[in-house]
Design a protein around this motif. Structure first.
Motif, mmCIF file in Angstrom:
data_model
loop_
_atom_site.group_PDB
_atom_site.id
_atom_site.type_symbol
_atom_site.label_atom_id
_atom_site.label_comp_id
_atom_site.label_asym_id
_atom_site.label_seq_id
_atom_site.Cartn_x
_atom_site.Cartn_y
_atom_site.Cartn_z
ATOM 1 N N LEU A 149 0.820 -1.208 0.000
ATOM 2 C CA LEU A 149 0.000 0.000 0.000
ATOM 3 C C LEU A 149 0.857 1.262 0.000
ATOM 4 O O LEU A 149 0.534 2.253 -0.662
ATOM 5 N N PHE A 150 1.964 1.223 0.731
ATOM 6 C CA PHE A 150 2.817 2.403 0.842
ATOM 7 C C PHE A 150 3.998 2.378 -0.124
ATOM 8 O O PHE A 150 4.935 3.176 0.004
ATOM 9 N N SER A 151 3.950 1.470 -1.107
ATOM 10 C CA SER A 151 4.990 1.406 -2.132
ATOM 11 C C SER A 151 4.515 1.986 -3.459
ATOM 12 O O SER A 151 5.333 2.259 -4.339
ATOM 13 N N VAL A 152 3.217 2.145 -3.605
ATOM 14 C CA VAL A 152 2.643 2.621 -4.870
ATOM 15 C C VAL A 152 2.640 4.139 -4.903
ATOM 16 O O VAL A 152 2.240 4.777 -3.923
ATOM 17 N N PRO A 153 3.070 4.758 -5.995
ATOM 18 C CA PRO A 153 3.058 6.229 -6.087
ATOM 19 C C PRO A 153 1.657 6.802 -5.881
ATOM 20 O O PRO A 153 0.657 6.174 -6.238
ATOM 21 N N TRP A 154 1.598 7.997 -5.330
ATOM 22 C CA TRP A 154 0.320 8.626 -5.019
ATOM 23 C C TRP A 154 -0.533 8.842 -6.262
ATOM 24 O O TRP A 154 -1.751 8.692 -6.229
ATOM 25 N N GLY A 155 0.107 9.192 -7.380
ATOM 26 C CA GLY A 155 -0.660 9.368 -8.608
ATOM 27 C C GLY A 155 -1.379 8.095 -9.018
ATOM 28 O O GLY A 155 -2.516 8.137 -9.512
ATOM 29 N N HIS A 156 -0.749 6.933 -8.821
ATOM 30 C CA HIS A 156 -1.382 5.643 -9.093
ATOM 31 C C HIS A 156 -2.574 5.446 -8.158
ATOM 32 O O HIS A 156 -3.641 4.987 -8.581
ATOM 33 N N HIS A 157 -2.371 5.780 -6.888
ATOM 34 C CA HIS A 157 -3.451 5.606 -5.908
ATOM 35 C C HIS A 157 -4.690 6.417 -6.300
ATOM 36 O O HIS A 157 -5.818 5.940 -6.153
ATOM 37 N N ARG A 158 -4.477 7.614 -6.807
ATOM 38 C CA ARG A 158 -5.622 8.438 -7.170
ATOM 39 C C ARG A 158 -6.422 7.807 -8.302
ATOM 40 O O ARG A 158 -7.664 7.837 -8.282
ATOM 41 N N PHE A 159 -5.736 7.208 -9.277
ATOM 42 C CA PHE A 159 -6.447 6.504 -10.347
ATOM 43 C C PHE A 159 -7.230 5.321 -9.783
ATOM 44 O O PHE A 159 -8.381 5.071 -10.165
ATOM 45 N N ILE A 160 -6.601 4.564 -8.894
ATOM 46 C CA ILE A 160 -7.257 3.392 -8.305
ATOM 47 C C ILE A 160 -8.480 3.820 -7.499
ATOM 48 O O ILE A 160 -9.543 3.191 -7.563
ATOM 49 N N ILE A 161 -8.342 4.890 -6.725
ATOM 50 C CA ILE A 161 -9.474 5.390 -5.929
ATOM 51 C C ILE A 161 -10.638 5.782 -6.828
ATOM 52 O O ILE A 161 -11.799 5.471 -6.556
ATOM 53 N N GLY A 182 5.404 -3.508 -11.636
ATOM 54 C CA GLY A 182 6.039 -2.229 -11.903
ATOM 55 C C GLY A 182 5.293 -1.398 -12.932
ATOM 56 O O GLY A 182 5.907 -0.754 -13.786
ATOM 57 N N TRP A 183 3.964 -1.386 -12.860
ATOM 58 C CA TRP A 183 3.151 -0.689 -13.857
ATOM 59 C C TRP A 183 3.358 0.818 -13.801
ATOM 60 O O TRP A 183 3.403 1.428 -12.730
ATOM 61 N N SER A 184 3.449 1.441 -14.963
ATOM 62 C CA SER A 184 3.384 2.890 -15.074
ATOM 63 C C SER A 184 1.925 3.310 -14.898
ATOM 64 O O SER A 184 1.017 2.466 -14.861
ATOM 65 N N ARG A 185 1.679 4.613 -14.856
ATOM 66 C CA ARG A 185 0.292 5.079 -14.727
ATOM 67 C C ARG A 185 -0.537 4.670 -15.943
ATOM 68 O O ARG A 185 -1.699 4.274 -15.807
#
Length: 396
Positions: A149-161, A182-185
């Motif tokens: 959970l704390f390894s994923v970039p915040w920008g990725h988290h926003r897409f997931i949310i 290791g997925w990019s956005r």
């Protein structure tokens, strides 16, 4: 200004190269650490908003006031926009039920108020963090969830949310996949829009009966049903040769759709069996399973006789290509449609590990008779539907 001199000594060059490599590794580690600390701050902020009931307590405009006050207290603070603060709230709400124990230093607020018996004023209670009871395996799972959970970039988290509101298990699935692959956005967005969560591991297989316990679950996880072959661009009439040619002319997209660890070996791979020549549609090697994977693509509906063909190829690859370092070869039959009961019965009759999946082509066009072209009105209607869905998904 001092000019550098060229040192030709081999040991010096090796040392210089090692220092450069060491510095780059330290930069990566520092970036990862900074991201982790920022995410923990965002988690705490979201937790504060929820557990302290700040909006109910201080009014709807409290977030705007908080942002202004924080910028005044910490001039160089970043990420303090109203939109981002609400993402922090959603970040906590989405995963809180799946992360039952989030250890924090005692000095951090646990966000509860009580009345001081002496003064009558309200004060913040700061309780100790206590781990929930459970066996070692459960604790390891929780720790892994926290780590990912704390390894994923915040920008990725926003897409997931945005795409997984009120679906924490689906969101966590994409978190794990992002860390693992290791997925990019852009890659993440592609899979968020391809129903990967609903398709992953859904092939009908007999792996539980034909593979060792330690590999059967992983093999099942690596399957999909249906496979998304929209990248081929096929919208009209086609046959098996055209489909396979299009799949391989877009080999990068094909490998991405297959999943992690697939290495391409060959198309129409020649495999002599006795006095006959046979040709496997597609042959891959999976690095995670350490085994060959035979793939047969059928543009027709599933036929139980296909199981015999795939099973024969699996056995032949085991005899002719498999080494002592490889695990049992796996077969995968990808067809246009299948009757699930018929497919299950057919698999039970085989002793070879085989999976059966369907595939789908471009979903954009309305379902019509093969070879016809959708009208302008139909295309506009489909576009409007898609844009409306994206707009609804993107609202906070």
């Amino acid at each position: 200004m001092n000019k550098s001199i060229t040192i030709l000594d081999k040991n010096y060059k090796l040392w210089l190269k090692e220092l450069s490599s060491r510095y780059r590794r330290s930069q990566i580690k520092a970036a990862v650490k900074v991201n982790e600390e920022m995410l923990r701050f965002y988690w705490d902020l979201g937790r504060d908003i929820v557990e302290m009931k700040v909006e109910e307590r201080w009014g709807e405009r409290v977030i705007d006031n908080l942002i202004i006050d924080l910028k005044r207290e910490i001039p160089n603070v970043s990420g303090m926009s109203r939109r981002n603060v609400y993402y922090c709230k959603q970040f906590y709400v989405l995963y809180n039920q799946l992360v039952p124990f989030m250890p924090q230093p005692v000095a951090k607020i646990n966000n509860k108020f009580a009345e001081d018996p002496k003064t009558g004023d309200e004060q913040i209670i700061v309780p100790q963090a206590v781990a929930q009871s459970g066996n070692e395996t459960t604790q390891q799972v929780v720790e892994q969830i926290q780590k990912d959970l704390f390894s994923v970039p915040w920008g990725h988290h926003r897409f997931i949310i945005d795409k997984c509101k009120d679906m924490p298990k689906k969101a966590l699935f994409f978190v794990h996949q992002t860390v693992q692959n290791g997925w990019s956005r852009n890659m993440l967005l592609n899979f968020l829009d391809s129903d990967l969560y609903e398709r992953q591991g859904k092939a009908i297989t007999n792996f539980s009966h034909t593979l060792p316990d330690e590999t059967s679950d992983l093999a099942q996880e690596l399957t999909k049903d249906p496979y998304d072959f929209a990248f081929t661009g096929i919208t009209g009439r086609y046959n098996e040769r055209l489909l396979k040619d299009k799949m391989l002319s877009n080999i990068t997209q094909f490998l991405i759709e297959l999943g992690t660890g697939f290495a391409y070996v060959g198309k129409e791979y020649r495999l002599p069996i006795g006095k006959t020549e046979n040709f496997i549609d597609l042959l891959f090697y999976n690095l995670r399973l350490r085994c060959y994977v035979v793939i047969e693509v059928k543009t027709a509906n599933f036929d139980p006789r296909d199981i015999g063909q795939v099973g024969t190829y699996v056995v032949a690859v085991d005899h002719q290509l498999r080494t002592e370092h490889d695990n049992k070869t796996i077969g995968l039959l990808i067809c246009k449609e299948k009757d699930r009961i018929q497919a299950q019965y057919a698999l039970e009759s085989s002793s070879q590990p085989i999976g059966i999946s369907e595939y789908e082509l471009e979903k954009f066009y309305p379902e019509k008779v093969e070879g016809t072209i959708p009208t302008i009105e139909e295309i506009e209607a489909k576009l409007s539907e898609t844009l409306l869905k994206e707009d609804n998904d993107g609202n906070i």
